[in-house]
Design a protein around this motif. Structure first.
Motif, mmCIF file in Angstrom:
data_model
loop_
_atom_site.group_PDB
_atom_site.id
_atom_site.type_symbol
_atom_site.label_atom_id
_atom_site.label_comp_id
_atom_site.label_asym_id
_atom_site.label_seq_id
_atom_site.Cartn_x
_atom_site.Cartn_y
_atom_site.Cartn_z
ATOM 1 N N ALA A 23 0.832 -1.210 0.000
ATOM 2 C CA ALA A 23 0.000 0.000 0.000
ATOM 3 C C ALA A 23 0.864 1.256 0.000
ATOM 4 O O ALA A 23 0.620 2.199 -0.765
ATOM 5 N N MET A 24 1.907 1.282 0.818
ATOM 6 C CA MET A 24 2.771 2.469 0.867
ATOM 7 C C MET A 24 3.474 2.671 -0.472
ATOM 8 O O MET A 24 3.616 3.795 -0.952
ATOM 9 N N GLY A 41 -0.637 16.451 1.113
ATOM 10 C CA GLY A 41 -0.878 16.490 2.556
ATOM 11 C C GLY A 41 -1.569 15.238 3.058
ATOM 12 O O GLY A 41 -1.117 14.614 4.023
ATOM 13 N N ILE A 42 -2.649 14.837 2.411
ATOM 14 C CA ILE A 42 -3.332 13.636 2.916
ATOM 15 C C ILE A 42 -2.508 12.385 2.644
ATOM 16 O O ILE A 42 -2.565 11.433 3.400
ATOM 17 N N ARG A 43 -1.732 12.408 1.573
ATOM 18 C CA ARG A 43 -0.884 11.234 1.307
ATOM 19 C C ARG A 43 0.174 11.093 2.402
ATOM 20 O O ARG A 43 0.428 10.000 2.908
ATOM 21 N N ALA A 44 0.790 12.213 2.779
ATOM 22 C CA ALA A 44 1.793 12.174 3.854
ATOM 23 C C ALA A 44 1.157 11.652 5.140
ATOM 24 O O ALA A 44 1.767 10.867 5.876
ATOM 25 N N SER A 45 -0.069 12.072 5.395
ATOM 26 C CA SER A 45 -0.744 11.630 6.614
ATOM 27 C C SER A 45 -1.012 10.120 6.576
ATOM 28 O O SER A 45 -0.770 9.407 7.559
ATOM 29 N N THR A 46 -1.473 9.637 5.439
ATOM 30 C CA THR A 46 -1.736 8.195 5.323
ATOM 31 C C THR A 46 -0.445 7.386 5.397
ATOM 32 O O THR A 46 -0.389 6.355 6.082
ATOM 33 N N LEU A 47 0.595 7.852 4.719
ATOM 34 C CA LEU A 47 1.873 7.135 4.775
ATOM 35 C C LEU A 47 2.407 7.115 6.198
ATOM 36 O O LEU A 47 2.943 6.093 6.663
ATOM 37 N N GLU A 49 0.618 7.211 8.944
ATOM 38 C CA GLU A 49 -0.212 6.291 9.732
ATOM 39 C C GLU A 49 0.147 4.834 9.424
ATOM 40 O O GLU A 49 0.256 4.003 10.334
ATOM 41 N N LEU A 50 0.370 4.527 8.153
ATOM 42 C CA LEU A 50 0.743 3.151 7.812
ATOM 43 C C LEU A 50 2.111 2.805 8.395
ATOM 44 O O LEU A 50 2.333 1.676 8.860
ATOM 45 N N ALA A 51 3.023 3.773 8.408
ATOM 46 C CA ALA A 51 4.330 3.538 9.021
ATOM 47 C C ALA A 51 4.177 3.266 10.521
ATOM 48 O O ALA A 51 4.860 2.413 11.086
ATOM 49 N N ARG A 52 3.254 3.996 11.139
ATOM 50 C CA ARG A 52 3.024 3.794 12.573
ATOM 51 C C ARG A 52 2.457 2.395 12.836
ATOM 52 O O ARG A 52 2.896 1.678 13.747
ATOM 53 N N LEU A 53 1.526 1.978 12.001
ATOM 54 C CA LEU A 53 0.954 0.640 12.161
ATOM 55 C C LEU A 53 2.025 -0.425 11.967
ATOM 56 O O LEU A 53 2.075 -1.425 12.693
ATOM 57 N N GLN A 54 2.885 -0.193 10.998
ATOM 58 C CA GLN A 54 3.949 -1.164 10.734
ATOM 59 C C GLN A 54 4.955 -1.204 11.898
ATOM 60 O O GLN A 54 5.400 -2.274 12.300
ATOM 61 N N TYR A 55 5.283 -0.027 12.405
ATOM 62 C CA TYR A 55 6.174 0.044 13.566
ATOM 63 C C TYR A 55 5.578 -0.745 14.739
ATOM 64 O O TYR A 55 6.262 -1.552 15.383
ATOM 65 N N ASN A 56 4.294 -0.487 14.973
ATOM 66 C CA ASN A 56 3.638 -1.178 16.093
ATOM 67 C C ASN A 56 3.648 -2.690 15.910
ATOM 68 O O ASN A 56 3.868 -3.436 16.860
ATOM 69 N N LEU A 57 3.424 -3.120 14.686
ATOM 70 C CA LEU A 57 3.432 -4.557 14.435
ATOM 71 C C LEU A 57 4.843 -5.138 14.605
ATOM 72 O O LEU A 57 5.021 -6.203 15.213
ATOM 73 N N THR A 58 5.838 -4.420 14.079
ATOM 74 C CA THR A 58 7.221 -4.899 14.154
ATOM 75 C C THR A 58 7.684 -5.067 15.600
ATOM 76 O O THR A 58 8.433 -5.996 15.921
ATOM 77 N N THR A 59 7.234 -4.162 16.474
ATOM 78 C CA THR A 59 7.732 -4.153 17.851
ATOM 79 C C THR A 59 6.730 -4.744 18.845
ATOM 80 O O THR A 59 6.958 -4.686 20.055
ATOM 81 N N ALA A 60 5.629 -5.301 18.338
ATOM 82 C CA ALA A 60 4.608 -5.852 19.248
ATOM 83 C C ALA A 60 5.167 -7.037 20.024
ATOM 84 O O ALA A 60 5.939 -7.842 19.490
ATOM 85 N N GLN A 106 9.019 9.416 8.481
ATOM 86 C CA GLN A 106 8.273 8.991 7.290
ATOM 87 C C GLN A 106 7.427 10.141 6.742
ATOM 88 O O GLN A 106 7.421 10.410 5.542
ATOM 89 N N THR A 107 6.738 10.838 7.637
ATOM 90 C CA THR A 107 5.884 11.951 7.211
ATOM 91 C C THR A 107 6.735 13.073 6.625
ATOM 92 O O THR A 107 6.398 13.652 5.587
ATOM 93 N N LEU A 108 7.857 13.349 7.297
ATOM 94 C CA LEU A 108 8.770 14.384 6.808
ATOM 95 C C LEU A 108 9.246 14.064 5.390
ATOM 96 O O LEU A 108 9.305 14.946 4.525
ATOM 97 N N CYS A 109 9.610 12.823 5.155
ATOM 98 C CA CYS A 109 10.084 12.437 3.821
ATOM 99 C C CYS A 109 9.009 12.660 2.763
ATOM 100 O O CYS A 109 9.294 13.159 1.666
ATOM 101 N N SER A 110 7.776 12.306 3.080
ATOM 102 C CA SER A 110 6.679 12.522 2.118
ATOM 103 C C SER A 110 6.525 14.009 1.825
ATOM 104 O O SER A 110 6.404 14.424 0.671
ATOM 105 N N GLU A 111 6.508 14.807 2.875
ATOM 106 C CA GLU A 111 6.313 16.250 2.692
ATOM 107 C C GLU A 111 7.482 16.849 1.920
ATOM 108 O O GLU A 111 7.315 17.654 1.003
ATOM 109 N N SER A 112 8.675 16.434 2.320
ATOM 110 C CA SER A 112 9.881 16.985 1.728
ATOM 111 C C SER A 112 9.939 16.670 0.229
ATOM 112 O O SER A 112 10.279 17.520 -0.591
ATOM 113 N N GLU A 113 9.561 15.462 -0.119
ATOM 114 C CA GLU A 113 9.584 15.089 -1.531
ATOM 115 C C GLU A 113 8.556 15.892 -2.328
ATOM 116 O O GLU A 113 8.805 16.276 -3.478
ATOM 117 N N ALA A 114 7.413 16.164 -1.698
ATOM 118 C CA ALA A 114 6.402 16.983 -2.377
ATOM 119 C C ALA A 114 6.931 18.399 -2.599
ATOM 120 O O ALA A 114 6.715 18.995 -3.657
#
Lengths: 498, 498
Positions: A23-24, A41-47, A49-60, A106-114
């Protein structure tokens, strides 16, 4: 947790992780190709959030328990064992990074690239500079979390090429410099022997699009699983061997630009399209490292794509479809033209000989930026100075200078050396390949099949099963930059008749 | 859980849900526009996994606790209160569907749509039929979970248009039939009065693309937040007011096809682009129902787009840019051409007058399929018979028949009536709008701004804050299909001079 439960959990973990990454990846690809500008803006927000979910899963805790159970088990098959060691390595790094830093980056990278996407065509470095500074600050903080005792730049190099460090890079670049600088001077002294101005005539983009299609066929790229898109900066996005995207950028007055973007990205695509089916959907089902990846892309781009045989193969198509634009050019002249060597501003347009100098500039500057010895504000001046010192040229504006690449904008710090290392790997691959494959004859005959088969067997199918250094050594033995400089010397003496 | 904790949890829940839906939407859009054909399998797998994650989140005990805490609270602001009631409704439906059925259905829809995408151009109904049967079987099972005591078709109608049922549909379609069948016969008797063959001349697709761009400007669509893509079947994908995609399909020999696809999808886009900013990122930040959505798209497509004023506005562009192809046509002739009424096979190409008959065919057939009174295997024959009975025409092949629409392939069962209801809503919106806006003058003057502002205030900004029936009544009072049939009668008597 029993071993069977752990194995089941591993399968579920892989499925979810694959979905997040897929998805990312699609969000990123869509953002670069199709999405409306105002959607960043909304893409950065979604990316984020998905990074956060992935982080949580990786470290669960249950992920950790699953991995610990599998690590303690005996007799795992080799694929499962490799998955476990790779996932554990990922967990062990991720857990050291606080979640807010991880997601914020992750969010910074999305914004920065935009911001970069707008700033580059507008030649507006001032708009981009604050983001670039934040990227390096954030990267430094992440490197310090991963290993506080190590040079942060070495930590980052290791992210893209496991085992690579500045000692290796310094020695490698120093060896290149010693051999290449005098050779470049000699070539420059005979610059009038190659005139590539015919490649700057008018080449309609619609026909260039057809040409890309033809090139993909020539390379043996399966178009059922790989498409080509158009972006500001060419790249390859891959989600599995079933779905790979390459992109290019067409310029009506620069025929070679898209040609070699397609062949370069096509090399990345071939690697991904040929990982073993049994690795699909796992962390192992992709190319193992950036230097290995670039060794493939730059092999196809330069060693194959800029060879006499390949030029002879594709030139009739060009001459016919762009007629009469190239009627006064023959295949050998075309070969010389695409190998014209001259110090220039743009890395992706650079010839094979001066290319490494562009990488050295970036290597030195990103090291300083990461160390905090250089700020984003001072970068354009440092960039101009470096191009003056290394390539002897003046950079006319930031668009042709510090804004040209997307890598730093997207958070890829420590990536650039992979291009040069990969290029050098390529020369050693060629030497090995020629022991069993008549490379030149295959290309002249019009098929890259024996070349593709050689790589598929030795590199591609393995995905991430083998560490990059070990993988390279298993095919070529010891890494020896002299093979690369010998290759370049021989080739460019040929092109220029010196 | 305290109220503050619940509010915090709601915000986190919305963020995650938005990310899942955004990702699934982009995967779908990418799959329809850009993705390589061979990627359908991994996309279906990822979409299934994301659906599973969303299901788990929707039905998680802490989600339920959060919603229960908020439901029990006094004095919530109106937006939060509406969010809670909408999320509770969603939870209360979702929890009744077993997770395997929920996920399996999502995966089935992805696969089925991929099969349809191949089957339609190949005219291969046999390949698609097993998937279609599974779609209806799976939909029936889901409807039975949601409400075992209700006609499954009513359960599905309610998914797309809250409160709509077969009694309303039957009465509505019966009223249309009574008025429209004799009118269509009268028009057919004067068929020779309108010849639209000039619209079937050659219109280069590159120029049609420029025309789409012009149309978006005319409609007042913000291109910073809305792009246009190309697909087999036009649709609108929306992720928030910041990111909307419309698609079209160009045919070089059918100028009106893409024109009215763009204006139709543009109507959907305007609705989405103008929901209130404060609703973005929540379940409320999108159009409230399919009939309201279609009332907007079909309003722009037909009531505006096929009006004399609109034809007079856009015709000079067409005449100039396609010159000399339309040199022998004037704006009034053009208006008659785009309103030529004749029974035909393809719904999306149907004129405004016969359109409802296409919907009636689908309404009757999907009811039977869902009830199990008709099988996918027998559908083509039933389709041909229905087109013979309703429209008096013979369907030449399945591509022009049962394979033409993507709705059932994608799992949208119970959606079609929304098009007809929405069309009828549109006529009532026009009557209300004309009380305060000189619609004809605005369009002739070249701006849809007063029309857009009228809808923005009364419909668009509300997102999902108000139930669709209530929303419609707040603007137009009671639903009265006679307003629609009066509108059609007046218009087509004008077009045909009868």
């Amino acid at each position: 947790m029993t071993l069977d439960q752990a194995k089941e959990k591993l399968a579920a973990y892989e499925k979810t992780t694959f979905a997040y990454e897929h998805a990312m990846g699609i969000l990123y690809y869509d953002g670069s190709t199709a999405a409306p500008r105002g959607s960043a803006g909304i893409r950065a927000s979604t990316l984020g959030e998905l990074a956060r979910l992935q982080y949580n899963l990786t470290t669960a805790p249950e992920t950790v328990e699953m991995l610990e159970t599998l690590r303690a088990a005996d007799g795992l098959d080799s694929i499962t064992a490799r998955k476990v060691s790779e996932l554990w390595r990922n967990y062990d790094q991720t857990r050291r990074i606080p979640v807010d830093l991880f997601v914020g980056h992750q969010t910074l990278c999305s914004e920065s690239e935009a911001v970069w996407t707008e700033a580059k065509p507008a030649n507006d470095y001032a708009a981009f500079a604050p983001y670039l500074q934040k990227i390096f600050d954030s990267t430094r903080a992440i490197a310090a979390c991963i290993d506080p005792d190590r040079d942060p730049y070495n930590v980052m190099l290791d992210q893209y090429e496991r085992g690579l460090d500045t000692d290796t890079c310094d020695a490698f670049f120093s060896a290149l410099r010693t051999r290449l600088v005098p050779l470049i001077e000699e070539v420059c002294a005979h610059a009038d022997r190659v005139d590539d101005s015919p490649l700057c005539r008018h080449f309609p983009i619609a026909v260039q699009r057809e040409f890309s299609d033809y090139l993909m066929d020539v390379m043996g790229i399966d178009k059922n699983h790989c498409i080509i898109g158009e972006t500001e900066h060419p790249f390859t996005a891959n989600f599995s061997r079933h779905d790979v995207r390459i992109t290019t950028h067409y310029y009506a007055d620069r025929l070679a630009s898209s040609l070699y973007s397609v062949v370069h990205e096509g090399g990345h695509a071939l690697y991904e399209l040929n990982t073993a089916e049994e690795l699909v959907g796992s962390a192992l089902g992709t190319g193992v490292s950036m230097a290995i990846h670039e060794s493939q892309s730059r092999f196809y781009e330069n060693i194959i794509g800029r060879s006499q045989a390949f030029c002879a193969l594709i030139f009739p198509w060009l001459r016919e479809h762009f007629a009469p634009t190239l009627d006064d050019v023959d295949a050998e002249q075309f070969w010389r033209m695409v190998n014209r060597s001259t110090p220039s501003c743009i890395r992706t347009e650079a010839d094979e000989l001066t290319y490494a100098l562009h990488i050295m500039v970036r290597y030195e500057l990103e090291r300083k930026l990461l160390a905090g010895d250089l700020t984003a504000a001072d970068l354009p001046e440092a960039w101009r100075q470096a191009y003056h010192d290394y390539l002897g040229i003046e950079v006319p504006d930031d668009r042709s200078g510090v804004l040209q690449d997307s890598h730093w904008a997207g958070g890829m710090v420590g990536y650039f050396p992979s291009y040069a290392i990969g290029s050098a790997y390529g020369a050693q691959f060629l030497r090995e390949m020629e022991k069993t494959v008549d490379v030149d004859a295959a290309v002249r005959f019009g098929t890259l099949a024996p070349i593709n088969a050689w790589f598929a067997e030795r590199i591609w199918r393995h995905g991430c099963m083998i560490d990059p250094g070990e993988l390279f050594a298993s095919v070529c033995g010891k890494f020896d930059p002299m093979v690369y400089t010998d290759y370049l010397e021989k080739k460019f003496r040929g092109v220029y008749g010196i």
